[in-house]
Scaffold this motif. Structure first.
Motif, PDB file in Angstrom:
ATOM      1  N   MET A 193      12.371  46.485  21.830  1.00  0.00           N
ATOM      2  CA  MET A 193      12.144  45.046  21.664  1.00  0.00           C
ATOM      3  C   MET A 193      12.669  44.193  22.803  1.00  0.00           C
ATOM      4  O   MET A 193      12.231  43.064  22.964  1.00  0.00           O
ATOM      5  CB  MET A 193      12.747  44.583  20.347  1.00  0.00           C
ATOM      6  N   LYS A 194      13.612  44.719  23.584  1.00  0.00           N
ATOM      7  CA  LYS A 194      14.123  43.899  24.693  1.00  0.00           C
ATOM      8  C   LYS A 194      13.178  43.996  25.878  1.00  0.00           C
ATOM      9  O   LYS A 194      12.936  45.070  26.405  1.00  0.00           O
ATOM     10  CB  LYS A 194      15.514  44.381  25.108  1.00  0.00           C
ATOM     11  N   ALA A 195      12.611  42.849  26.226  1.00  0.00           N
ATOM     12  CA  ALA A 195      11.654  42.883  27.327  1.00  0.00           C
ATOM     13  C   ALA A 195      12.371  42.620  28.641  1.00  0.00           C
ATOM     14  O   ALA A 195      12.670  41.485  28.995  1.00  0.00           O
ATOM     15  CB  ALA A 195      10.563  41.842  27.091  1.00  0.00           C
ATOM     16  N   ASP A 196      12.659  43.685  29.340  1.00  0.00           N
ATOM     17  CA  ASP A 196      13.314  43.556  30.626  1.00  0.00           C
ATOM     18  C   ASP A 196      12.239  43.652  31.715  1.00  0.00           C
ATOM     19  O   ASP A 196      11.824  44.739  32.099  1.00  0.00           O
ATOM     20  CB  ASP A 196      14.346  44.690  30.749  1.00  0.00           C
ATOM     21  N   PHE A 197      11.802  42.478  32.170  1.00  0.00           N
ATOM     22  CA  PHE A 197      10.637  42.479  33.067  1.00  0.00           C
ATOM     23  C   PHE A 197      10.936  43.060  34.445  1.00  0.00           C
ATOM     24  O   PHE A 197      10.027  43.369  35.195  1.00  0.00           O
ATOM     25  CB  PHE A 197      10.048  41.069  33.179  1.00  0.00           C
ATOM     26  N   SER A 198      12.235  43.238  34.740  1.00  0.00           N
ATOM     27  CA  SER A 198      12.539  43.843  36.039  1.00  0.00           C
ATOM     28  C   SER A 198      12.109  45.313  36.059  1.00  0.00           C
ATOM     29  O   SER A 198      11.977  45.919  37.103  1.00  0.00           O
ATOM     30  CB  SER A 198      14.027  43.731  36.328  1.00  0.00           C
ATOM     31  N   LYS A 199      11.889  45.884  34.859  1.00  0.00           N
ATOM     32  CA  LYS A 199      11.474  47.284  34.813  1.00  0.00           C
ATOM     33  C   LYS A 199       9.965  47.459  34.987  1.00  0.00           C
ATOM     34  O   LYS A 199       9.466  48.573  35.060  1.00  0.00           O
ATOM     35  CB  LYS A 199      11.868  47.905  33.470  1.00  0.00           C
ATOM     36  N   LEU A 200       9.244  46.338  34.992  1.00  0.00           N
ATOM     37  CA  LEU A 200       7.789  46.432  35.125  1.00  0.00           C
ATOM     38  C   LEU A 200       7.401  46.631  36.573  1.00  0.00           C
ATOM     39  O   LEU A 200       7.723  45.822  37.432  1.00  0.00           O
ATOM     40  CB  LEU A 200       7.151  45.123  34.661  1.00  0.00           C
ATOM     41  N   THR A 201       6.691  47.710  36.844  1.00  0.00           N
ATOM     42  CA  THR A 201       6.230  47.910  38.207  1.00  0.00           C
ATOM     43  C   THR A 201       4.716  47.761  38.223  1.00  0.00           C
ATOM     44  O   THR A 201       4.083  47.672  37.171  1.00  0.00           O
ATOM     45  CB  THR A 201       6.559  49.331  38.676  1.00  0.00           C
ATOM     46  N   THR A 202       4.164  47.750  39.413  1.00  0.00           N
ATOM     47  CA  THR A 202       2.717  47.685  39.544  1.00  0.00           C
ATOM     48  C   THR A 202       2.057  48.816  38.768  1.00  0.00           C
ATOM     49  O   THR A 202       1.072  48.623  38.070  1.00  0.00           O
ATOM     50  CB  THR A 202       2.352  47.861  41.026  1.00  0.00           C
ATOM     51  N   VAL A 204      -5.871  43.345  38.024  1.00  0.00           N
ATOM     52  CA  VAL A 204      -4.998  44.507  37.814  1.00  0.00           C
ATOM     53  C   VAL A 204      -5.357  45.630  38.792  1.00  0.00           C
ATOM     54  O   VAL A 204      -4.483  46.276  39.358  1.00  0.00           O
ATOM     55  CB  VAL A 204      -5.062  45.012  36.360  1.00  0.00           C
ATOM     56  N   PHE A 205      -6.640  45.828  38.997  1.00  0.00           N
ATOM     57  CA  PHE A 205      -7.071  46.851  39.959  1.00  0.00           C
ATOM     58  C   PHE A 205      -6.553  46.544  41.371  1.00  0.00           C
ATOM     59  O   PHE A 205      -5.977  47.390  42.044  1.00  0.00           O
ATOM     60  CB  PHE A 205      -8.600  46.936  40.025  1.00  0.00           C
ATOM     61  N   LEU A 206      -6.784  45.294  41.808  1.00  0.00           N
ATOM     62  CA  LEU A 206      -6.363  44.929  43.166  1.00  0.00           C
ATOM     63  C   LEU A 206      -4.858  45.037  43.319  1.00  0.00           C
ATOM     64  O   LEU A 206      -4.337  45.481  44.339  1.00  0.00           O
ATOM     65  CB  LEU A 206      -6.820  43.499  43.491  1.00  0.00           C
ATOM     66  N   ASN A 207      -4.162  44.652  42.260  1.00  0.00           N
ATOM     67  CA  ASN A 207      -2.712  44.746  42.276  1.00  0.00           C
ATOM     68  C   ASN A 207      -2.279  46.203  42.407  1.00  0.00           C
ATOM     69  O   ASN A 207      -1.383  46.551  43.179  1.00  0.00           O
ATOM     70  CB  ASN A 207      -2.177  44.124  40.980  1.00  0.00           C
ATOM     71  N   ALA A 208      -2.976  47.094  41.670  1.00  0.00           N
ATOM     72  CA  ALA A 208      -2.621  48.513  41.724  1.00  0.00           C
ATOM     73  C   ALA A 208      -2.905  49.090  43.099  1.00  0.00           C
ATOM     74  O   ALA A 208      -2.201  49.967  43.579  1.00  0.00           O
ATOM     75  CB  ALA A 208      -3.386  49.272  40.652  1.00  0.00           C
ATOM     76  N   LEU A 209      -3.930  48.576  43.737  1.00  0.00           N
ATOM     77  CA  LEU A 209      -4.272  49.082  45.068  1.00  0.00           C
ATOM     78  C   LEU A 209      -3.382  48.478  46.154  1.00  0.00           C
ATOM     79  O   LEU A 209      -3.492  48.815  47.326  1.00  0.00           O
ATOM     80  CB  LEU A 209      -5.738  48.746  45.399  1.00  0.00           C
ATOM     81  N   GLY A 210      -2.545  47.548  45.735  1.00  0.00           N
ATOM     82  CA  GLY A 210      -1.643  46.921  46.698  1.00  0.00           C
ATOM     83  C   GLY A 210      -2.292  45.838  47.529  1.00  0.00           C
ATOM     84  O   GLY A 210      -1.708  45.331  48.476  1.00  0.00           O
ATOM     85  N   ILE A 211      -3.526  45.455  47.155  1.00  0.00           N
ATOM     86  CA  ILE A 211      -4.238  44.438  47.929  1.00  0.00           C
ATOM     87  C   ILE A 211      -3.744  43.042  47.536  1.00  0.00           C
ATOM     88  O   ILE A 211      -3.714  42.104  48.309  1.00  0.00           O
ATOM     89  CB  ILE A 211      -5.767  44.562  47.707  1.00  0.00           C
ATOM     90  N   LEU A 212      -3.362  42.972  46.253  1.00  0.00           N
ATOM     91  CA  LEU A 212      -2.900  41.684  45.738  1.00  0.00           C
ATOM     92  C   LEU A 212      -1.558  41.975  45.091  1.00  0.00           C
ATOM     93  O   LEU A 212      -1.452  42.905  44.303  1.00  0.00           O
ATOM     94  CB  LEU A 212      -3.894  41.242  44.663  1.00  0.00           C
ATOM     95  N   SER A 213      -0.535  41.223  45.433  1.00  0.00           N
ATOM     96  CA  SER A 213       0.686  41.557  44.699  1.00  0.00           C
ATOM     97  C   SER A 213       1.266  40.310  44.057  1.00  0.00           C
ATOM     98  O   SER A 213       1.131  39.202  44.573  1.00  0.00           O
ATOM     99  CB  SER A 213       1.692  42.221  45.627  1.00  0.00           C
ATOM    100  N   PHE A 214       1.834  40.520  42.870  1.00  0.00           N
ATOM    101  CA  PHE A 214       2.497  39.392  42.197  1.00  0.00           C
ATOM    102  C   PHE A 214       3.720  39.895  41.469  1.00  0.00           C
ATOM    103  O   PHE A 214       3.947  41.090  41.393  1.00  0.00           O
ATOM    104  CB  PHE A 214       1.529  38.689  41.227  1.00  0.00           C
TER     105      PHE A 214
END
Ligand code: TRP
Length: 455
Positions: free
Chosen positions: A208-217, A445-455
């Motif tokens: 339940m604890k949403a630690d967004f620092s653990k979210l990767t591309t 999401v696709f572009l982000n995964a390909l590293g073309i777009l990052s956020f």
């Protein structure tokens, strides 16, 4: 040849839920949540279910029921260009890729049924924490070696073949009606027991604890892949099932009910698994063995534990089987309707191929068991490529097709059963989502995964 349909809306609901609920909830959701850091991953996953899953499920239902056709035939019926048939052929490929590893895991489940009946897990209840964990891990390790996992996989595929030869009503409908509620009950029992373990607090906070620092591309891509995989989307399963729906089924209602029930089952499985992980000092990021290492431990601490454990794996096996039916039905419908192959022949051809490639590639001890592609075993590779690339790509084509190439009034008519159910404004909103939200999110999401777009 007259096409079969399911007999009632309840049968539609259970068959569709039977497709969605499977190893994805019980095996994949917990281990992926573990590998991707817990709460934040779940939140992103839920967002994808809402913004991608439900709209694409509706789009698939629309295509199927409107045309009463398989995923290739749909585009002839709608007089769409040949290009769109790519959705069907991509689906065929995805069904194969998924079955290669899915049937392997289904085989593990069957072997656990056998082991539980034989009483292999009985001793766990008498051991201390560390000893029990090691014993449980040793049993899973042994499950993966030698020829027996291959025989169990053969059994799993054979059963699917036999049911599919029976057809839609006598085959699929009959086996999906009763097991779902029983499976739910068993998961609830294990979750309740797990929640009274000493590690329950830690397990709950992990979920339940949403630690967004653990979210990767890559975990965002994985959450999207899981949303597709979980709801059986992006390869035409829901098109094919939609084509068997009865005419008065409320498509919007069905999609929401299926999506919510499916999420509920996954979350319950998470509640059953993570308290055990923390109580017995297992690693949350342990990977595909997580379910098999933990569940025997929970049941070993319950009265009638061995009986309940057996029942749990029997029902998991049934859930895996009904999910596989829906996967394999995609190529079957294409072969029988497009190539006019007889049903029995189509089933035998498809399932044999699934077994042969699956058995040779996904077992560590098999011929190609140690082959790696892009640094992954073939087991992981099939899983990764199908969930994270093929299904979302299929979904992208489907949302673009229904959003831009289908007339809005046709959509409204089909989704409201000619004005009988629901409201036109809701369908118009959903049309807007299919045009602007779903495709754009997918591409981001696709572009982000390909590293073309990052956020
Ligand atoms: N949804 C099923 C599960 O979670 C698996 C599944 C069945 C599937 N049919 C599918 C996945 C079609 C992708 C596409 O276990």
């Amino acid at each position: 040849m007259k096409r079969e349909t399911f007999s009632t809306s309840l049968a539609v609901f259970f068959a569709t839920l039977g497709s969605a609920v499977g190893l994805g909830n019980i095996w994949k959701f917990p281990y992926m949540t573990g590998m991707n850091g817990g709460g934040a991953f779940i939140l992103v996953y839920l967002l994808f279910v809402l913004l991608l899953g439900i709209p694409i499920m509706l789009a698939e239902f629309y295509l199927g029921r409107k045309t009463r056709s398989n995923v290739v035939g749909v585009f002839d019926k709608l007089k769409a260009g040949r290009f769109w048939k790519i959705i069907g052929y991509l689906g065929l490929l995805s069904a194969m890729l998924i079955m290669f590893f899915y049937s392997t895991v289904a085989g593990w489940v069957y072997s656990y049924v056998f082991k539980a009946v034989r009483g292999d897990f009985r001793a766990l209840g008498t051991m201390g924490t560390d000893e029990a964990r090691m014993a449980s891990e040793a049993i899973f390790g042994e499950t993966l070696t030698g020829v027996s996992p291959m025989l169990w996989q053969a059994f799993a595929v054979l059963l699917v073949a036999v049911i599919l030869i029976g057809g839609v009503k006598k085959g699929i409908e009959r086996v999906t009606k009763t097991p779902m509620p029983v499976l739910l009950l068993l998961i609830i029992i294990s979750a309740v027991r797990a929640l009274t373990l000493p590690g329950a607090g830690e397990g709950l906070s992990f979920l339940m604890k949403a630690d967004f620092s653990k979210l990767t591309t890559s975990s965002i891509l994985a959450a999207m892949g899981l949303a597709f995989f979980k709801l059986s989307l992006g390869m035409g399963t829901m098109v094919t099932y939609g084509s068997y729906f009865n005419a008065d089924n409320n498509l919007v209602g069905t999609s929401f009910k299926v999506a919510f029930s499916d999420v509920a089952v996954s979350l319950l499985a998470g509640l059953a698994v993570f308290p055990v992980v923390f109580t017995f000092n297992l690693a949350p990021e342990g990977g595909p063995g997580l379910l098999f290492n933990t569940i025997p431990l929970v049941f070993s601490m319950l009265p009638l534990g061995n009986l309940l454990l057996t029942a749990f794996f029997v029902l998991t096996a049934i859930a895996a089987t009904t999910a596989m039916l829906s996967m394999v039905e995609v190529p079957i419908a294409i072969l029988t309707e497009e190539l006019r192959m007889n049903r029995r022949k189509a089933v035998i051809l498809t399932t044999s191929l699934m077994f042969l490639v699956g058995v040779l590639t996904t077992h560590p001890d098999a011929l190609f068991g140690h082959v790696e592609v892009a640094g992954r075993s073939l087991f992981d590779f099939f899983d990764y490529v199908s969930s994270n690339i093929f299904l979302p790509l299929g979904g992208l084509f489907i949302t673009i097709f229904v959003g831009y190439f289908v007339r809005k009034d046709s959509l409204v008519r089909e989704m409201t059963n000619d004005g009988q159910v629901g409201r036109a404004s809701v369908i118009q909103l959903f049309h807007g989502i299919l045009r602007y939200v779903t495709p754009i999110l997918l591409i981001i999401v696709f572009l982000n995964a390909l590293g073309i777009l990052s956020f």
